[in-house]
Design an enzyme around this catalytic site. Structure first.
Site, mmCIF file in Angstrom:
data_model
loop_
_atom_site.group_PDB
_atom_site.id
_atom_site.type_symbol
_atom_site.label_atom_id
_atom_site.label_comp_id
_atom_site.label_asym_id
_atom_site.label_seq_id
_atom_site.Cartn_x
_atom_site.Cartn_y
_atom_site.Cartn_z
ATOM 1 N N ASN A 8 0.877 -1.173 0.000
ATOM 2 C CA ASN A 8 0.000 0.000 0.000
ATOM 3 C C ASN A 8 0.916 1.226 0.000
ATOM 4 O O ASN A 8 1.476 1.605 1.022
ATOM 5 C CB ASN A 8 -0.874 -0.042 1.260
ATOM 6 C CG ASN A 8 -1.841 1.119 1.318
ATOM 7 O OD1 ASN A 8 -1.779 2.033 0.494
ATOM 8 N ND2 ASN A 8 -2.727 1.093 2.293
ATOM 9 N N ARG A 91 -2.443 -1.946 -3.535
ATOM 10 C CA ARG A 91 -3.645 -1.133 -3.334
ATOM 11 C C ARG A 91 -3.534 0.090 -4.238
ATOM 12 O O ARG A 91 -2.524 0.784 -4.224
ATOM 13 C CB ARG A 91 -3.745 -0.688 -1.883
ATOM 14 C CG ARG A 91 -4.845 0.317 -1.689
ATOM 15 C CD ARG A 91 -4.982 0.785 -0.273
ATOM 16 N NE ARG A 91 -5.922 1.889 -0.252
ATOM 17 C CZ ARG A 91 -5.638 3.108 0.181
ATOM 18 N NH1 ARG A 91 -4.446 3.386 0.654
ATOM 19 N NH2 ARG A 91 -6.543 4.058 0.147
ATOM 20 N N HIS A 180 -12.389 4.025 -0.191
ATOM 21 C CA HIS A 180 -12.502 3.095 0.957
ATOM 22 C C HIS A 180 -13.313 1.854 0.572
ATOM 23 O O HIS A 180 -13.842 1.156 1.445
ATOM 24 C CB HIS A 180 -13.210 3.737 2.169
ATOM 25 C CG HIS A 180 -12.426 4.770 2.892
ATOM 26 N ND1 HIS A 180 -13.031 5.786 3.587
ATOM 27 C CD2 HIS A 180 -11.090 4.954 3.061
ATOM 28 C CE1 HIS A 180 -12.104 6.557 4.142
ATOM 29 N NE2 HIS A 180 -10.917 6.080 3.820
ATOM 30 N N GLY A 209 -9.382 9.631 7.646
ATOM 31 C CA GLY A 209 -10.256 9.874 6.494
ATOM 32 C C GLY A 209 -11.521 9.082 6.768
ATOM 33 O O GLY A 209 -11.430 7.982 7.297
ATOM 34 N N ARG A 238 -9.487 17.117 6.717
ATOM 35 C CA ARG A 238 -10.242 17.442 5.489
ATOM 36 C C ARG A 238 -11.620 17.983 5.865
ATOM 37 O O ARG A 238 -12.232 17.499 6.811
ATOM 38 C CB ARG A 238 -10.413 16.187 4.626
ATOM 39 C CG ARG A 238 -9.135 15.755 3.951
ATOM 40 C CD ARG A 238 -9.324 14.452 3.204
ATOM 41 N NE ARG A 238 -8.612 13.368 3.856
ATOM 42 C CZ ARG A 238 -8.685 12.096 3.482
ATOM 43 N NH1 ARG A 238 -9.428 11.744 2.466
ATOM 44 N NH2 ARG A 238 -8.004 11.166 4.139
ATOM 45 N N ARG A 282 -8.899 11.289 20.052
ATOM 46 C CA ARG A 282 -8.560 11.041 21.469
ATOM 47 C C ARG A 282 -8.337 12.360 22.209
ATOM 48 O O ARG A 282 -8.813 12.548 23.326
ATOM 49 C CB ARG A 282 -7.292 10.177 21.579
ATOM 50 C CG ARG A 282 -7.576 8.715 21.373
ATOM 51 C CD ARG A 282 -6.316 7.946 21.158
ATOM 52 N NE ARG A 282 -5.778 8.191 19.811
ATOM 53 C CZ ARG A 282 -4.965 7.374 19.181
ATOM 54 N NH1 ARG A 282 -4.560 6.275 19.751
ATOM 55 N NH2 ARG A 282 -4.531 7.643 17.964
ATOM 56 N N ILE A 329 -11.477 5.424 14.299
ATOM 57 C CA ILE A 329 -12.486 5.956 15.223
ATOM 58 C C ILE A 329 -13.591 4.912 15.445
ATOM 59 O O ILE A 329 -13.976 4.620 16.583
ATOM 60 C CB ILE A 329 -13.079 7.280 14.673
ATOM 61 C CG1 ILE A 329 -11.989 8.348 14.579
ATOM 62 C CG2 ILE A 329 -14.257 7.750 15.523
ATOM 63 C CD1 ILE A 329 -12.406 9.634 13.859
ATOM 64 N N ASN A 332 -12.375 2.179 17.744
ATOM 65 C CA ASN A 332 -11.764 2.512 19.046
ATOM 66 C C ASN A 332 -12.527 3.495 19.912
ATOM 67 O O ASN A 332 -12.333 3.513 21.121
ATOM 68 C CB ASN A 332 -10.359 3.078 18.819
ATOM 69 C CG ASN A 332 -9.412 2.036 18.318
ATOM 70 O OD1 ASN A 332 -9.131 1.059 19.012
ATOM 71 N ND2 ASN A 332 -8.941 2.199 17.094
ATOM 72 N N GLU A 381 -8.202 -4.338 4.867
ATOM 73 C CA GLU A 381 -8.091 -4.156 3.417
ATOM 74 C C GLU A 381 -6.989 -5.043 2.833
ATOM 75 O O GLU A 381 -7.123 -5.564 1.736
ATOM 76 C CB GLU A 381 -7.786 -2.676 3.119
ATOM 77 C CG GLU A 381 -8.985 -1.786 3.418
ATOM 78 C CD GLU A 381 -8.605 -0.351 3.755
ATOM 79 O OE1 GLU A 381 -7.979 -0.132 4.805
ATOM 80 O OE2 GLU A 381 -8.936 0.547 2.969
#
Ligand code: AMP
Length: 394
Positions: A8, A91, A180, A209, A238, A282, A329, A332, A381
């Site tokens: 990747n 990828r 994604h 992202g 972003r 976090r 996110i 976790n 992935e």
């Protein structure tokens, strides 16, 4: 057992994983990350199955030197010789409208990859560097490309076509592509294995992202990323969805160039801008819990964005059977999952508070009474790329 290397490639970093497989079981032998390619202070960190992480500080001038250094690391116990390497899976960010699945890379495919890479001005070249470097180092090994956009090629026209002059699509291929895809495919497919009745799934890939996808009968029918990976929900740096006129207005009234506005929208916006310099949830959660007003507003905007897409996709599919949380996110942050699910109570979503404390494992978060099932499913992935590479090369 066949050995497959998954690559990747980013512009200044490159992730790798070496798998051993018989086509059924896929075992990770070693995985790692090369950082600061072409920049001072480059290094490769890697971890063999069951061993401690190691870091090598090593000059990495370009992608070819990086991959050469990675092959040397593999030869220290993970591969007996290079001949043991059976195939390589890459990828790729963009397959344009050419690729709706993974393919073996031949000259014709390579030509199309060169053509579509320009649709991703920021990252397109980086993906190609990895393939070019591998082809020159190991010209006789089969290489496969897996595209982030491929899973979304099933979107109907009403979801992918923008209301711009048709020439923009027909001549310049400007449309919603979505990204994604490998992750959304993986988590929704894992869920369908244990819940075949899940016809309508909303997959929330929430990380630095983020994108949300509506999946009906196993096919992507809409997704929050568009022509590029900058729209949809607010992200680490972003901006996500903004009025399309804003960048033009900023350029016209503040004398900024397209590159400057691009930098602003992709690197200086999102959670980072809203929270006053924090892109990691976090840090923002901690500030939220301390009562920091800016952090509270940031979290509220984030949750607002996510539930807006979940609501829209529920309407598009005429209901939803299951919602999946995945990525940094999603896997976790019990805090954000709880905040999002709280806002979905109106549609019968109910989560088990104890289970929601878990992290990064395949687990049902919803209670038996919940009208919509909610799952946390760690994404993988690299595994999809290894599986596709095996199937195409076997
Ligand atoms: P990804 O891009 O999928 O690797 O996600 C990275 C992001 O996940 C980080 O920037 C954080 O915002 C978030 N993240 C990672 N670990 C945690 C955690 N323990 N709690 C909350 N958020 C986390």
């Amino acid at each position: 057992m066949k050995k497959i290397l998954v690559i990747n490639s980013g512009s200044s970093s490159l992730k790798f994983q070496l798998f051993a497989t018989d086509g059924n079981e896929y075992k990770v032998i070693i995985k790692g990350l090369a950082e600061r390619i072409g920049i001072d202070g480059s290094n490769i960190s890697y971890q063999k199955e069951g061993e401690k992480k190691q870091v090598e500080t090593i000059p990495l001038d370009n992608h070819k030197t990086t991959l050469k250094a990675i092959l040397d690391i593999l030869l220290k116990g993970s591969l007996k010789s290079i001949d043991e390497l059976w195939a390589i899976g890459h990828r790729l960010g963009h397959g344009g409208e050419y690729f709706d699945k993974s393919v073996v890379i031949d000259d014709e495919v390579m030509e199309k990859i060169y053509e579509t890479k320009d649709l991703l001005p920021l990252h397109g070249n980086a993906f190609v560097y990895g393939i070019e470097a591998m082809k020159s180092l190991l010209p006789n090994i089969k290489q496969v490309a897996t595209f982030d956009s491929a899973f979304h090629q099933t979107m109907p026209k009403e979801a992918f076509l923008y209301a711009l002059p048709l020439e923009q699509y027909e001549k310049y291929r400007i449309r919603r592509y979505g990204f994604h895809g490998t992750s959304h495919y993986y988590v929704s497919n894992e869920l369908r294995k244990i819940m075949p009745s899940a016809e309508k799934i909303i997959s929330c890939h929430l990380g630095s992202g983020s994108s949300i996808t509506a999946i009906k009968n196993g096919k992507s029918i809409d997704t929050s990323f568009g022509f590029a990976a900058s729209c949809g929900v607010t992200m680490g740096t972003r901006c996500g969805d903004i009025d399309a006129y804003i960048p033009l207005y900023i350029m016209q009234t503040q004398n900024k160039t397209a590159d400057e506005v691009n930098q602003m929208m992709n690197k200086e916006s999102g959670l980072w801008a809203l929270s006053g310099g924090y892109s990691d949830t976090r840090d923002i959660e901690k500030m939220y819990n301390e009562g920091n007003e800016q952090a509270i507003t940031t979290i509220n905007i984030y949750v607002h964005n996510v539930i807006k897409y979940i609501g829209a996709y529920t309407a598009e599919m005429g209901g939803v059977d299951a919602i999946i949380f995945t990525a940094g996110i999603g896997e976790n942050s019990s805090f954000l999952r709880q905040k999002i699910c709280e806002r979905l109570k109106f549609m019968g979503v109910e989560i088990d508070e104890e289970k929601n404390k878990l992290r990064s494992q395949f687990v049902e978060l919803s209670t038996p009474a919940s009208k919509v099932k909610v799952y946390m499913i760690p994404t993988n992935e690299e595994l999809v790329i290894a599986q596709d590479t095996y199937k195409l090369c076997a």
